[in-house]
Design a protein around this motif. Sequence first.
Motif: not given
Length: 394
Positions: A59-73
Amino acid sequence: MDEALLRSLTPSVLGILVRRGADFAAAEDAVQDALVEAVRVWPAEPSPSSSSRGYPMRDAKGWLVTVAWRKFLDANRADTARRRREDLVDEEPAPGPVTGVDDTLRIYFLCAHPSLTPSSAVALTLRAVGGLTTRQIAQAYLVPEATMAQRISRAKRTVSGVRFDRPGDVATVLRVLYLVFNEGYSGDVDLAAEAIRLTRQLAAAFDHPEVAGLLALMLLHHARRASRTAPDGSLVPLAEQDRGRWDRTLIAEGIDILQAALARDRLGEFQAQAAVAALHADAETAAETDWVQIVEWYDELLRLTDSPVVRLNRAVAVGEADGPRAGLAALAPLDAALPRHTAAEAYLHERDGDLPTAARLYAEAARKAANLAERDYLTRQAARLNTRLGGSGG
């Protein structure tokens, strides 16, 4: 690294962060950070289907979402109150597959926000959603790259902290899609098919004749794509294209969509442009092109837009309908600095039999060309005429 995959996933990842409550500017920054992380990490991760090195997970999109959300936090913790930070951390979903919702079109609308000028909305959308570089957007606007970088930065500051709960108007979204299609059709990033896909979605969601007009215009231009370049990559002008290679299915669809839109008697810019494209597509040979009707449609376009580019195209059409001297007369009042003005003047002078002037202007136009394919074509035109002049002088 599969850059096409990253480009295709970016709008969806951005849309997910916005839906989770991130403001657009912060979400876009976080997604960019996640993309940088993907470029750094993905090649070093084992492929899920083999022992080879490749993508980090199925799930490449899931990986990007997880990393992007943590970057945002992480960024949010630096400048947001404790209570809001804790709420956002509590809202973080458990890791797992991301739903297959296509957020791309929604993000286009969100970028067309009322707080932005249309030009800023287009530039921001092309950067954040279309995946174009600042340089490519600057070329589309015919402004220096530094100027465009400042415009995009101002747009991001304007929307920082703004919740996108009021989508922008359809006209701005259409302009975005039109520019993305043009960049994909003639630039170094292939976004034409994506622009068509999004415009189909827009046409299904909005019963608007200009949306239909833009879709028809895209289909009619895209139908000719296979014939626009020779095997060696050189540019083939419309009059010399192999019309047997045109996609007649796309042409028929485009004409049907256009006719239905025109029947509603709410003419707009994209419908008029599509009508010109349809007249070209309907001609079995270049000699059979109905230039008189094309001039009439350019007159309608001038009434709608009063665009100098339309005036230039109209001058060329007048030269075909009424003779090259009439075309040169229509071209004369226009600013010589207008893109492709010199090339149009060269063409009309050649048709009028003034080969020395045409050769000189073709060479000058080549020096001004916006891309390599156009420059090479104009250079060959100048060389062709100079060869003829040399032969006649010998």
